[in-house]
Scaffold this active site. Structure first.
Site, PDB file in Angstrom:
ATOM      1  N   GLY A 200       0.811  -1.224   0.000  1.00 47.04           N
ATOM      2  CA  GLY A 200       0.000   0.000   0.000  1.00 47.04           C
ATOM      3  C   GLY A 200       0.844   1.274   0.000  1.00 47.04           C
ATOM      4  N   ASP A 216      10.806  -6.337   2.811  1.00 49.05           N
ATOM      5  CA  ASP A 216       9.841  -7.150   3.576  1.00 49.05           C
ATOM      6  C   ASP A 216      10.036  -8.609   3.174  1.00 49.05           C
ATOM      7  OD1 ASP A 216       7.432  -8.350   4.716  1.00 49.05           O
ATOM      8  OD2 ASP A 216       6.585  -6.325   4.772  1.00 49.05           O
ATOM      9  N   ASP A 252       6.462   0.785   8.187  1.00 48.89           N
ATOM     10  CA  ASP A 252       5.157   0.365   8.720  1.00 48.89           C
ATOM     11  C   ASP A 252       5.275  -1.084   9.202  1.00 48.89           C
ATOM     12  OD1 ASP A 252       2.436   0.467   9.319  1.00 48.89           O
ATOM     13  OD2 ASP A 252       1.806  -0.052   7.287  1.00 48.89           O
ATOM     14  N   LYS A 281       3.667   0.548  16.164  1.00 47.75           N
ATOM     15  CA  LYS A 281       2.546  -0.250  16.697  1.00 47.75           C
ATOM     16  C   LYS A 281       2.562  -0.202  18.229  1.00 47.75           C
ATOM     17  CE  LYS A 281       2.482  -1.368  12.403  1.00 47.75           C
ATOM     18  NZ  LYS A 281       1.691  -0.570  11.487  1.00 47.75           N
TER      19      LYS A 281
HETATM   20  C1  LIG Z   1       1.068  -3.541   8.471  1.00 50.12           C
HETATM   21  S1  LIG Z   1       1.972  -4.517   7.372  1.00 50.12           S
HETATM   22  C2  LIG Z   1       2.601  -3.316   6.263  1.00 50.12           C
HETATM   23  C3  LIG Z   1       1.563  -2.807   5.308  1.00 50.12           C
HETATM   24  C4  LIG Z   1       2.163  -1.957   4.218  1.00 50.12           C
HETATM   25  N1  LIG Z   1       2.696  -0.694   4.725  1.00 50.12           N
HETATM   26  C5  LIG Z   1       1.148  -1.659   3.149  1.00 50.12           C
HETATM   27  O1  LIG Z   1       0.808  -0.491   2.983  1.00 50.12           O
HETATM   28  O2  LIG Z   1       0.710  -2.587   2.470  1.00 50.12           O
HETATM   29  C6  LIG Z   1       3.378  -4.963   8.310  1.00 50.12           C
HETATM   30  C7  LIG Z   1       4.475  -5.644   7.556  1.00 50.12           C
HETATM   31  O3  LIG Z   1       5.633  -5.672   8.375  1.00 50.12           O
HETATM   32  C8  LIG Z   1       6.382  -6.766   7.922  1.00 50.12           C
HETATM   33  N2  LIG Z   1       7.489  -7.071   8.842  1.00 50.12           N
HETATM   34  C9  LIG Z   1       7.433  -7.582  10.103  1.00 50.12           C
HETATM   35  N3  LIG Z   1       8.691  -7.746  10.576  1.00 50.12           N
HETATM   36  C10 LIG Z   1       9.538  -7.312   9.611  1.00 50.12           C
HETATM   37  C11 LIG Z   1      10.954  -7.227   9.501  1.00 50.12           C
HETATM   38  N4  LIG Z   1      11.761  -7.622  10.488  1.00 50.12           N
HETATM   39  N5  LIG Z   1      11.475  -6.731   8.363  1.00 50.12           N
HETATM   40  C12 LIG Z   1      10.673  -6.317   7.345  1.00 50.12           C
HETATM   41  N6  LIG Z   1       9.345  -6.393   7.399  1.00 50.12           N
HETATM   42  C13 LIG Z   1       8.769  -6.881   8.505  1.00 50.12           C
HETATM   43  C14 LIG Z   1       5.356  -7.864   7.765  1.00 50.12           C
HETATM   44  O4  LIG Z   1       5.849  -8.892   6.903  1.00 50.12           O
HETATM   45  C15 LIG Z   1       4.179  -7.090   7.161  1.00 50.12           C
HETATM   46  O5  LIG Z   1       4.156  -7.233   5.774  1.00 50.12           O
END
Ligand SMILES: C[S@@+](CC[C@H](N)C(=O)[O-])C[C@H]1O[C@@H](n2cnc3c(N)ncnc32)[C@H](O)[C@@H]1O
Length: 327
Positions: A200, A216, A252, A281
């Site tokens: 997004g 990611d 994010d 978060k």
């Molecule tokens: C809320 S979603 C992000 C949504 C994104 N901003 C969008 O607009 O589609 C959170 C993301 O954080 C990622 N995430 C969690 N730990 C992570 C890490 N250590 N490195 C990179 N991404 C990570 C998850 O895989 C997930 O896709």
């Protein structure tokens, strides 16, 4: 008087108390304070200086007449943006029609040449926002200079339509954060998007003409994964190092807030990015003490400047941070 997201009244109350602003709970999603703290409260969607409060139950004519008279006495000069809202709670939302009717009735009693219709011009025009809050049991009216307003949307409810092709609701958080910044990512700029999937934020950055390095371990939606201005680095953001400094660091990531803050501080210390937009978060109960630590890590350890921290309309159990490095 401040508005907030339903369920966050105690967090808003606490930060106002910590700032010595003498808060008082007014009801669902409404908190009052005697003074305005130096730093805008994180959990406030918007704030107004209350000019009058009337009991509900009077006729529309009577209420509108009294409010219009009070507005003209308190604000005898300058452009006005008149808005109405209801508290964002089930009881408040049931009053939406009354709020619309009151808005029209007050508007018709004010001189048309003082009313600015293009709300987006309010700051540059030096206008004052006049807000009518139709709450259960009372109608409050207050004002705030547009340049000091936390939001130009009625009650801070910055509604946006989700784009039909948007892969996630999350994009609206970035859009709302960028509305409040004096500049935004644009053509030719490079953005790193940590926690980018399903895409997004990346999509909104690409739509602005930027090149995006999306970090990611999870998958991006296919249109973005193959986009010529998107590079998907499928690894943890904690393992990723940029090849050269970038313009924007966007984040994010769904991860522990203090660890995310440490990561963002590392980017700041190493001058890896000029601008920061990050969503933090907050699933824990005690949110304010944690936010103090996040703020400290970002500014003292990371050197990020001009830090803003706000729970935006599209934020749920989370807040959005913006900052920059000196250039
Ligand atoms: C809320 S979603 C992000 C949504 C994104 N901003 C969008 O607009 O589609 C959170 C993301 O954080 C990622 N995430 C969690 N730990 C992570 C890490 N250590 N490195 C990179 N991404 C990570 C998850 O895989 C997930 O896709």
């Amino acid at each position: 008087m401040w508005t907030c997201r339903a369920g966050f009244e105690s967090h808003l109350f606490e930060e106002l108390a910590w700032a010595g602003a003498s808060p008082r709970m007014l009801g669902e999603v409404l908190v009052e304070s005697e003074t305005r703290p130096a730093e805008p409260p994180v959990f406030a969607r918007t704030g107004i200086r209350v000019l009058t409060s009337l009991p509900s139950g009077q006729s529309l004519d009577q209420t509108a007449g009294a409010l219009a008279e009070r507005i003209l006495v308190a604000l005898p000069q300058g452009m006005l943006v008149l808005q109405s809202f209801t508290p964002d709670s089930p009881a408040g939302n049931r009053l939406a029609d009354e709020a619309d009717a009151l808005l029209e009735a007050v508007r018709s009693r004010l001189p048309a040449d003082r009313l600015l219709e293009e709300t987006w011009r309010a700051r540059e025009a030096g206008a004052t926002l006049v807000e009518l809050c139709v709450a259960p049991g009372a109608v409050l009216m207050g004002e705030v200079p547009a340049r000091e307003a936390l939001s130009l949307s009625p009650g801070g409810r910055q509604r946006m339509r989700r784009a039909a092709d948007s892969p996630s609701r999350a994009a609206m958080k970035l859009e709302e954060a960028l509305v409040n910044l004096p500049f935004e990512p644009g053509r030719g700029e490079v953005c790193v998007d940590l926690g980018a999937a399903p895409g997004g934020w990346t999509q909104r950055l690409v739509a602005r003409g930027a090149r995006v390095i999306a970090v990611d371990p999870a998958k991006l939606m296919p249109e973005l994964a193959h986009h010529p201005r998107v590079e998907h680095v499928q690894e943890s953001a904690f393992a990723y190092t940029p090849e050269e400094p970038v313009d924007w660091l966007c984040c994010d990531m769904a991860w522990r807030p203090l660890e995310v803050a440490q990561l963002l501080a590392k980017w700041g210390r190493r001058d890896w990015a000029t601008h920061l937009v990050a969503n933090i978060k907050l699933p824990m109960k005690d949110k304010n003490p944690l936010l103090l630590r996040v703020r400290h890590i970002l500014t003292e350890e990371g050197g990020w400047q001009g830090l803003t921290m706000r729970q935006l309309y599209h934020d749920r159990d989370e807040v959005t941070v913006t900052a920059h490095r000196s250039q």
